[in-house]
Design a protein around this motif. Structure first.
Motif, PDB file in Angstrom:
ATOM      1  N   THR A  33      50.302  64.472  69.508  1.00 60.89           N
ATOM      2  CA  THR A  33      50.338  65.802  70.121  1.00 60.89           C
ATOM      3  C   THR A  33      49.151  66.025  71.055  1.00 60.89           C
ATOM      4  OG1 THR A  33      49.126  66.741  68.243  1.00 60.89           O
ATOM      5  CG2 THR A  33      51.542  66.831  68.152  1.00 60.89           C
ATOM      6  N   LEU A  34      49.360  66.954  71.984  1.00 59.03           N
ATOM      7  CA  LEU A  34      48.282  67.365  72.888  1.00 59.03           C
ATOM      8  C   LEU A  34      48.515  68.815  73.285  1.00 59.03           C
ATOM      9  CD1 LEU A  34      45.796  66.683  74.625  1.00 59.03           C
ATOM     10  CD2 LEU A  34      47.372  65.923  76.421  1.00 59.03           C
ATOM     11  N   GLY A  35      47.511  69.640  73.068  1.00 60.72           N
ATOM     12  CA  GLY A  35      47.564  71.037  73.493  1.00 60.72           C
ATOM     13  C   GLY A  35      46.591  71.260  74.632  1.00 60.72           C
ATOM     14  N   LEU A  36      47.080  71.829  75.724  1.00 61.61           N
ATOM     15  CA  LEU A  36      46.255  72.061  76.903  1.00 61.61           C
ATOM     16  C   LEU A  36      46.228  73.547  77.249  1.00 61.61           C
ATOM     17  CD1 LEU A  36      47.512  69.102  79.148  1.00 61.61           C
ATOM     18  CD2 LEU A  36      45.501  69.163  77.654  1.00 61.61           C
ATOM     19  N   LYS A  37      45.059  74.027  77.582  1.00 59.68           N
ATOM     20  CA  LYS A  37      44.853  75.408  78.032  1.00 59.68           C
ATOM     21  C   LYS A  37      44.082  75.295  79.347  1.00 59.68           C
ATOM     22  CE  LYS A  37      44.482  80.015  77.269  1.00 59.68           C
ATOM     23  NZ  LYS A  37      45.611  80.937  77.037  1.00 59.68           N
ATOM     24  N   PRO A  38      44.770  75.052  80.466  1.00 61.25           N
ATOM     25  CA  PRO A  38      44.071  74.764  81.718  1.00 61.25           C
ATOM     26  C   PRO A  38      43.075  75.841  82.119  1.00 61.25           C
ATOM     27  CG  PRO A  38      46.422  74.354  81.942  1.00 61.25           C
ATOM     28  CD  PRO A  38      46.226  75.020  80.628  1.00 61.25           C
ATOM     29  N   ILE A  39      43.464  77.113  81.960  1.00 59.12           N
ATOM     30  CA  ILE A  39      42.602  78.223  82.360  1.00 59.12           C
ATOM     31  C   ILE A  39      42.359  79.111  81.157  1.00 59.12           C
ATOM     32  CG2 ILE A  39      42.265  80.074  84.027  1.00 59.12           C
ATOM     33  CD1 ILE A  39      44.829  78.923  85.423  1.00 59.12           C
ATOM     34  N   ALA A  40      41.105  79.434  80.893  1.00 63.47           N
ATOM     35  CA  ALA A  40      40.779  80.307  79.768  1.00 63.47           C
ATOM     36  C   ALA A  40      39.689  81.284  80.160  1.00 63.47           C
ATOM     37  CB  ALA A  40      40.348  79.478  78.565  1.00 63.47           C
ATOM     38  N   SER A  41      40.038  82.564  80.174  1.00 63.22           N
ATOM     39  CA  SER A  41      39.035  83.618  80.333  1.00 63.22           C
ATOM     40  C   SER A  41      38.631  84.097  78.941  1.00 63.22           C
ATOM     41  CB  SER A  41      39.615  84.776  81.133  1.00 63.22           C
ATOM     42  OG  SER A  41      40.038  84.349  82.407  1.00 63.22           O
ATOM     43  N   GLY A  42      37.495  84.730  78.864  1.00 60.57           N
ATOM     44  CA  GLY A  42      37.029  85.198  77.567  1.00 60.57           C
ATOM     45  C   GLY A  42      36.429  84.067  76.754  1.00 60.57           C
ATOM     46  N   SER A  43      35.472  83.362  77.340  1.00 59.37           N
ATOM     47  CA  SER A  43      34.827  82.233  76.670  1.00 59.37           C
ATOM     48  C   SER A  43      33.396  82.599  76.296  1.00 59.37           C
ATOM     49  CB  SER A  43      34.822  81.002  77.583  1.00 59.37           C
ATOM     50  OG  SER A  43      36.135  80.673  78.004  1.00 59.37           O
ATOM     51  N   ARG A  44      32.885  81.970  75.257  1.00 60.66           N
ATOM     52  CA  ARG A  44      31.523  82.253  74.832  1.00 60.66           C
ATOM     53  C   ARG A  44      30.592  81.119  75.262  1.00 60.66           C
ATOM     54  NH1 ARG A  44      30.502  79.336  70.111  1.00 60.66           N
ATOM     55  NH2 ARG A  44      32.369  78.488  69.122  1.00 60.66           N
ATOM     56  N   VAL A  45      29.342  81.487  75.477  1.00 58.45           N
ATOM     57  CA  VAL A  45      28.331  80.517  75.879  1.00 58.45           C
ATOM     58  C   VAL A  45      27.845  79.768  74.646  1.00 58.45           C
ATOM     59  CG1 VAL A  45      26.086  80.190  76.958  1.00 58.45           C
ATOM     60  CG2 VAL A  45      27.628  81.966  77.813  1.00 58.45           C
ATOM     61  N   THR A  46      27.871  78.436  74.706  1.00 64.44           N
ATOM     62  CA  THR A  46      27.379  77.596  73.617  1.00 64.44           C
ATOM     63  C   THR A  46      26.456  76.535  74.211  1.00 64.44           C
ATOM     64  OG1 THR A  46      29.028  75.811  73.684  1.00 64.44           O
ATOM     65  CG2 THR A  46      29.672  77.848  72.570  1.00 64.44           C
ATOM     66  N   PRO A  47      25.702  75.842  73.392  1.00 65.49           N
ATOM     67  CA  PRO A  47      24.848  74.761  73.916  1.00 65.49           C
ATOM     68  C   PRO A  47      25.646  73.668  74.631  1.00 65.49           C
ATOM     69  CG  PRO A  47      24.167  75.369  71.695  1.00 65.49           C
ATOM     70  CD  PRO A  47      25.445  76.099  71.964  1.00 65.49           C
ATOM     71  N   GLU A  48      26.922  73.534  74.274  1.00 62.53           N
ATOM     72  CA  GLU A  48      27.770  72.518  74.905  1.00 62.53           C
ATOM     73  C   GLU A  48      28.463  73.032  76.163  1.00 62.53           C
ATOM     74  OE1 GLU A  48      28.146  73.350  71.581  1.00 62.53           O
ATOM     75  OE2 GLU A  48      26.739  71.763  70.998  1.00 62.53           O
ATOM     76  N   GLY A  49      28.299  74.329  76.463  1.00 63.57           N
ATOM     77  CA  GLY A  49      28.986  74.930  77.595  1.00 63.57           C
ATOM     78  C   GLY A  49      29.911  76.038  77.136  1.00 63.57           C
ATOM     79  N   LEU A  50      30.691  76.587  78.045  1.00 65.94           N
ATOM     80  CA  LEU A  50      31.620  77.651  77.703  1.00 65.94           C
ATOM     81  C   LEU A  50      32.718  77.123  76.788  1.00 65.94           C
ATOM     82  CD1 LEU A  50      32.005  79.473  81.152  1.00 65.94           C
ATOM     83  CD2 LEU A  50      30.811  80.313  79.122  1.00 65.94           C
ATOM     84  N   ARG A  51      33.035  77.908  75.754  1.00 66.09           N
ATOM     85  CA  ARG A  51      34.074  77.532  74.818  1.00 66.09           C
ATOM     86  C   ARG A  51      34.979  78.744  74.562  1.00 66.09           C
ATOM     87  NH1 ARG A  51      32.528  73.403  76.250  1.00 66.09           N
ATOM     88  NH2 ARG A  51      31.911  71.535  75.066  1.00 66.09           N
TER      89      ARG A  51
END
Length: 235
Positions: A33-51
């Motif tokens: 399986t593979l789930g893709l979310k190409p565009i996501a608004s409403g992301s939080r800032v983390t040390p790894e980047g926006l999530r």
């Protein structure tokens, strides 16, 4: 390799729950399986980047595992319409770029079932000339419609299905997702609404998820079935 585009009748219709649950159902049947979310608004800032929480949920259900960047290549912090979030970030969303990125992902990460979750509903703008629906149109993808079951769902669902058909795409199936607990209490009225949807929507009903106090793929899995899995031949 079967690929579907998942859209909803509105924001918070239950797209991510349905997408995650279908992926979990496929995994339980021994499918990759593979789930893709190409565009996501409403992301939080983390040390790894926006999530983004929706994208993270799809990443969990992608088997074998993939990187977050594979699941969500365009992430934005504010929880607003994607084209507005992109503009605030100094970016322009283009369908051609998304098709190229997703095409590479599908070629490099072939899975038995891939679900591409949209943002908001069918006609959410990406830029001044393109909408999110132009993405599945460009990729010739069958569509799964998530109907947020609440007051007004009949109009939203039927208009969405009409728009999908008008754009020349196939409604592979639809899922009812009870998002309003008050609507769920009115069991007779809920049943009446579902009867109308089953009679008027062109695709098969893949299931109806009741209102869940703690929604999760495991809780929702008994209520859903996979659509027939066609093979994606060309992009």
């Amino acid at each position: 390799m079967s690929v579907f585009f998942v859209t909803g009748t509105d924001t918070d219709a239950g797209k991510t729950l349905v997408t995650s649950t279908l992926l979990a159902t496929a995994s339980a049947q021994g499918l990759t399986t593979l789930g893709l979310k190409p565009i996501a608004s409403g992301s939080r800032v983390t040390p790894e980047g926006l999530r983004n929480s929706d994208a993270l949920a799809l990443q969990v259900q992608s088997m074998p595992p993939v990187s977050y960047a594979t699941v969500n290549p365009w992430a934005f912090e504010p929880a607003i319409a994607p084209h507005l979030a992109a503009s605030e970030a100094g970016q322009v969303l283009k369908v051609s770029n998304m098709v190229a990125t997703l095409g590479t992902t599908l070629a490099q990460t072939p899975r038995d079932l891939t679900l591409i979750e949209g943002a908001g509903g069918w006609r959410v703008p990406l830029n001044d000339r393109e909408d999110i629906c132009d993405l599945p149109h460009a990729m010739h993808l069958p569509v799964i419609l998530v109907v947020g079951l609440k007051l007004g769902c009949l109009n939203h669902a039927r208009l969405s299905a009409e728009a999908i058909a008008a754009d020349g795409l196939t409604l592979a199936g639809w899922v009812g997702s009870v998002v309003d607990p008050a609507f769920a209490i009115e069991s007779t009225r809920l049943a009446d609404n579902l009867e109308i949807l089953k009679r008027t929507l062109p695709g098969p009903c893949l299931g109806v998820i009741p209102y869940l106090e703690a929604p999760s793929p495991e809780a929702a899995k008994p209520y859903l079935s996979l659509p027939p899995l066609p093979t994606l031949e060309t992009l």
